[in-house]
Structures are given as structure tokens and as C-alpha cells.
Design an enzyme around this catalytic site. Structure first.
Site: not given
Ligand code: FPP
Length: 249
Positions: A21, A38, A132
């Protein structure tokens, strides 16, 4: 800051699950758009997968896209889907080289066709790997998974393949999308939020929870090792007393 040498191999969790997150907040702090956050998040994924392999972790589950994430702005959803495809494109060879097996849980019927194909091609390409197991939770929510399990069990009863009296935890486990995966012993969430957010609700019943203030793109190898060292210092009682666990009685 922990190092690999501080990890007690005898007390390694088999399975670590992570709620990644804070990409959006990281982007805002750096004056960038959410998509950039992201992309940085994907770099952190690479680091954590690498260190997981180095310390011989068996299972790593990453909450990459929740059922609820479909409600984000269309552009962000599209960007996350294309980031997934580009990450699979650029990393599959590396996964094979490092003996990592890719798995995925979630409602994949909702994924765009090209994403689903890429994902399953990569799952196939890594299926013989024995190191893994990297489990991507994609279009996943625990309530969806639990309802699916209930439907499957109900059908088995209707078809007289199962008796109501025979339903137990093992049967329930076998009807989840995680059926061949041990339950996580450690769940990490980044960005200073204290929620489970519809993630592995059944499977996390006895997991140790570790919350980091770091935003996901800043969460690095040492932070991950810190979480494991912290886990290894905890006493896991599973409802017993401390004396029982330490076999004093
Ligand atoms: C949460 O941060 C993150 C996500 C909803 C997406 C997770 C994706 C990645 C880490 C990148 C790609 C993943 C892979 C497996 C290649 P948020 O957007 O909710 O952050 P915020 O709460 O600060 O808005």
C-alpha cells in the site's frame, strides 16, 4: 536495519503475504502522478521477490489488485493492467532463471483477455520451477473467494458427493483458491494503515501482522528482513498459554 545473517533459518515463516500500500501517496509526495507511483511499486516488487529467493522463502503472496480496485478511475485501472503485462514481459525470464514459480489467485474472468493470457503463459512457463512460489492476488477479494468456496461446497452436497456433517476446516480449505498453499504465518502491510482490506481473511486467522510506516515504493530488502526478524522474536501461542508453548507444563 536487519541483514540476511540475522534471519534464523530454523524459524523461517513458510509463507509471507503482503498488502503493498502507498503507491499513490508516494507519487503525490514526489510531485508525480499515481501511475508513476505504481511503476515505482513494481520496482519494489522486484526487490522483495529477489530477497525472498535469497533467503529461501517458500511462498510469497502479493496483493497486486483487489476486486475493489476495479472501481478506480478507468485510466488507473488500465495503467495497472498494462504494468502487469509489461512486468510479466520483462521478468518472466528472470523468474525462470531464479527458479521462481508464478501462481495467481483471484477472479481472473474479470481480467482483460490479453492480461489473462500473459498471466497464464507465465504461470505455465514457470510451472516446473521448484524454488519460491510467487502468488499474485489479482482481482482478488477474500469475501469473493469465501463465497465461491461456499457455492462449491453447496454443489458437492447437492450432487451427494459430500455430507453436511463432513464439512470441516480441511474441506473448506480445499475449496479455496489457495487450496494447495499453506496459510501465511506473517502478513505485512505498508503505508501505516492498519487494515486487512478483504485479503485472505480465512487464511490469516493465526498470522502475525506487521505494519510498516514506509510507503510501498520505499519498502526495501532491509525492511522486509526487519519484518521477518520481528516475526521470529514473537511467541506464537495459538490460544495456548506461554508456559505451554515453552513446554514448562
Ligand atoms: C496500493 O497503493 C497499490 C495497488 C493498488 C497496486 C499494487 C501494484 C503494484 C505494487 C505494482 C505492480 C505490481 C506487480 C505485481 C507487477 P495505492 O494506489 O492504494 O496507494 P495510496 O493508498 O497511497 O493511494
Amino acid at each position: 536495519m536487519a541483514s540476511k545473517e540475522q534471519i534464523d533459518k530454523k524459524k523461517m515463516p513458510k509463507h509471507i503475504a503482503i498488502i503493498m500500500d502507498g503507491n499513490g501517496r508516494w507519487a503525490k509526495q514526489h510531485g508525480k502522478n499515481r501511475i508513476f507511483g505504481h511503476k515505482q511499486g513494481a520496482k519494489a516488487v522486484k526487490e522483495i521477490v529477489e530477497i525472498s529467493g535469497e533467503i529461501e522463502l517458500e511462498y510469497l503472496t502479493l496483493y497486486a489488485f483487489s476486486t475493489e480496485n476495479w472501481n478506480r478511475p478507468k485510466l488507473e485501472v488500465e495503467a495497472l493492467m498494462s504494468l502487469l503485462v509489461s512486468s510479466i514481459n520483462s521478468e518472466t525470464r528472470e523468474l525462470i532463471k531464479n527458479n521462481v514459480r508464478l501462481l495467481a489467485i483471484g477472479n481472473h474472468d474479470k481480467l482483460p483477455k490479453n492480461v489473462r493470457k500473459k498471466l497464464y503463459d507465465a504461470i505455465d512457463a514457470t510451472s516446473k520451477n521448484t524454488g519460491l512460489k510467487l502468488v499474485l492476488a489479482l482481482s482478488y477479494s477474500s469475501k469473493w473467494e469465501i463465497l465461491e468456496a461456499v457455492k462449491k461446497i453447496a454443489s458437492q452436497i447437492k450432487e451427494e458427493k459430500l455430507q453436511v456433517e463432513d464439512i470441516n476446516e480441511t474441506i473448506f480449505d480445499q475449496n479455496l483458491t489457495t487450496k494447495d498453499i499453506p496459510h501465511p504465518e506473517l502478513m505485512i502491510r505498508t503505508s501505516g494503515e492498519f487494515r486487512i482490506s478483504n485479503f485472505l481473511l480465512w487464511q490469516l486467522a493465526y498470522a502475525e501482522l506487521f505494519f510498516s510506516d514506509k510507503l510501498w515504493p520505499d519498502f526495501g530488502k532491509e525492511d522486509f528482513l526487519d519484518a521477518i526478524v520481528n516475526f521470529q522474536q514473537r511467541e506464537r501461542r495459538f490460544g495456548k498459554t506461554s508456559d505451554q508453548v515453552q513446554q514448562k507444563i
